[in-house]
Enzyme design. Structure first.
Site, short mmCIF file in Angstrom:
data_model
loop_
_atom_site.label_atom_id
_atom_site.label_comp_id
_atom_site.label_asym_id
_atom_site.label_seq_id
_atom_site.Cartn_x
_atom_site.Cartn_y
_atom_site.Cartn_z
CE1 TYR A 203 -4.00 2.10 0.50
CE2 TYR A 203 -2.47 3.46 1.76
CZ TYR A 203 -3.68 3.30 1.11
OH TYR A 203 -4.57 4.36 1.05
CE1 TYR A 308 -10.21 -0.83 2.21
CE2 TYR A 308 -11.82 0.90 2.64
CZ TYR A 308 -11.09 0.13 1.75
OH TYR A 308 -11.25 0.33 0.40
C1 LIG Z 1 -9.75 3.21 -0.54
S1 LIG Z 1 -11.13 3.57 -1.53
C2 LIG Z 1 -11.31 2.14 -2.52
C3 LIG Z 1 -11.51 2.52 -3.98
C4 LIG Z 1 -12.85 3.17 -4.25
N1 LIG Z 1 -13.89 2.17 -4.48
C5 LIG Z 1 -12.75 4.15 -5.41
O1 LIG Z 1 -13.58 4.10 -6.32
O2 LIG Z 1 -11.84 4.99 -5.40
C6 LIG Z 1 -12.39 3.47 -0.30
C7 LIG Z 1 -13.78 3.88 -0.78
O3 LIG Z 1 -14.34 2.82 -1.56
C8 LIG Z 1 -15.69 2.59 -1.21
N2 LIG Z 1 -15.76 1.26 -0.60
C9 LIG Z 1 -14.73 0.42 -0.36
N3 LIG Z 1 -15.14 -0.72 0.21
C10 LIG Z 1 -16.48 -0.62 0.34
C11 LIG Z 1 -17.48 -1.47 0.89
N4 LIG Z 1 -17.21 -2.67 1.39
N5 LIG Z 1 -18.76 -1.02 0.89
C12 LIG Z 1 -19.08 0.20 0.38
N6 LIG Z 1 -18.17 1.05 -0.16
C13 LIG Z 1 -16.89 0.65 -0.18
C14 LIG Z 1 -16.08 3.69 -0.25
O4 LIG Z 1 -16.60 4.74 -1.02
C15 LIG Z 1 -14.76 4.10 0.34
O5 LIG Z 1 -14.76 5.44 0.75
#
Ligand SMILES: C[S@@+](CC[C@H](N)C(=O)[O-])C[C@H]1O[C@@H](n2cnc3c(N)ncnc32)[C@H](O)[C@@H]1O
Ligand SMILES: [Zn+2]
Ligand SMILES: [Zn+2]
Ligand SMILES: [Zn+2]
Ligand SMILES: [Zn+2]
Ligand SMILES: [Zn+2]
Length: 341
Positions: A203, A308
């Site tokens: 990461y 996370y």
């Molecule tokens: C580190 S980012 C991961 C990449 C993200 N999906 C993106 O499009 O940039 C974390 C975000 O992804 C979404 N996310 C990740 N895991 C999720 C889950 N299990 N349920 C809902 N949303 C999730 C949420 O919006 C979160 O704030």
């Protein structure tokens, strides 16, 4: 994606557009040294969204203001003449391993290395990875559920870059694809099957001071939204430490605006990857790596996920947050804890 790709072919490929290349995700990914062997691709078969414009792919951590690596004079490595020696407790890189936690589990190894190398049976295996056979370079099963740090050999060691205790240092070998999910924005899937215990990637992000991380949290409308990109480098933090850099509060890695593909990996309450703290030169413990390893066999095409909060089972409704500020977890697992933050 179509538009971004076209733009690249008609403009960014031309000699002299260095600035444009700098800000083009496609060019950033192509510049990775692993591009030929383990490329990162980006696909969107769901909508017209492209990756965030304010995001940049990087290939190593970026040290922010007030953060530095150890001075050369504090660096040290092992003096093992051959990598084979870097799996036993005599290797300086493994000197800080707790012997109880790492005592040999030969039943787990099946490698026959003792007889083949003539190594005395009394030497204790102490390092993190299998060394021989089909499990080579996989994390030993003892470590899968542990929170122990991984100590690896590094540039300052006498062993060669082929030393088996340099798994994270050698980098990602798996081709990954960033893809648009139906309901969670971008996600990451593997383009090849991955074995349980296999290293996937680090990461990455900007390594910032704790004060700067707090400033960034405060600047975010909902600080927990920012928390999903911030990971504390706290594995060696100890208020009693004689090393001022380890007394805390720990440095944090912010992957929101610059990172590798791992920044797009979504959360699951029942994940297939897990983050381990990995340290090379012991003088750089304050900026240890965050290394993602598979904790089960993963099939080609499967989405990669990690927890996370690494199992920290906070009841989000009772954590003081307002329910309307919370984000429902869409991991879909039977073990789902319901809220992401
Ligand atoms: C580190 S980012 C991961 C990449 C993200 N999906 C993106 O499009 O940039 C974390 C975000 O992804 C979404 N996310 C990740 N895991 C999720 C889950 N299990 N349920 C809902 N949303 C999730 C949420 O919006 C979160 O704030
Ligand atoms: Zn380009
Ligand atoms: Zn060694
Ligand atoms: Zn070594
Ligand atoms: Zn070493
Ligand atoms: Zn969940």
């Amino acid at each position: 994606m179509e538009n971004a790709t076209r733009r690249h072919f008609f403009h960014h490929g031309q000699i002299g557009n260095e600035d444009e290349k700098e800000s083009c995700h496609w060019c950033q990914l192509r510049s990775f040294p692993t591009h030929k062997t383990a490329p990162i691709t980006v696909v969107n078969e769901i909508d017209n969204q492209t990756l965030p414009q304010n995001f940049r792919f990087i290939n190593g951590v970026v040290l922010g203001a007030g953060v530095s690596a150890a001075d050369l004079s504090f660096r040290s490595g092992c003096s093992c003449r051959q990598g084979e020696d870097c799996q036993y407790s005599g290797c300086l890189c493994l000197a800080e391993l707790d012997q109880d936690e790492t005592s040999d589990d030969t039943a787990d190894d099946h490698d026959g290395s003792v007889a083949a190398t003539g190594t005395p049976l009394t030497r204790k295996k102490a390092y993190a990875y299998h060394m021989h056979g089909s499990k080579s370079f996989l994390l030993r099963s003892k470590l899968h559920a542990s929170k122990l740090p991984l100590y690896e050999c590094h540039q300052g060691c006498a062993c060669s870059s082929k030393c088996p205790n340099r798994v994270v240092e050698r980098g990602r070998l798996v081709p990954l694809q960033i893809f648009r999910t139906q309901d969670r924005g971008w996600g990451v899937r593997t383009q090849e099957s991955i074995k349980k215990g296999q290293f996937v990637d680090r990461y990455l992000g900007e390594v910032i001071t704790s004060a700067e991380a707090d400033r960034r949290r405060a600047a975010s409308v909902i600080s927990r939204r920012k928390d999903v990109y911030l990971f504390a480098l706290d594995k060696f933090t100890d208020p009693q430490s004689l090393d001022a850099r380890l007394k805390g509060p720990p440095l944090e890695v912010d992957g929101e605006f610059m990172s590798g593909p791992t920044r797009f990996i979504n959360h699951s309450c029942d994940p297939n990857l897990r983050i381990f703290a990995r340290v090379g030169d012991h003088a750089d413990k304050h900026i240890h790596d965050l290394a993602l390893f598979a904790i089960r066999d993963i099939q080609k095409g499967e989405e990669l996920t990690f927890d996370y909060v690494d199992g920290a089972s906070e009841d989000f409704e009772e954590s003081g947050g307002r329910i309307e500020d919370m984000t429902r977890c869409l991991c879909g697992s039977s073990k789902c804890r319901r809220f992401l933050w």
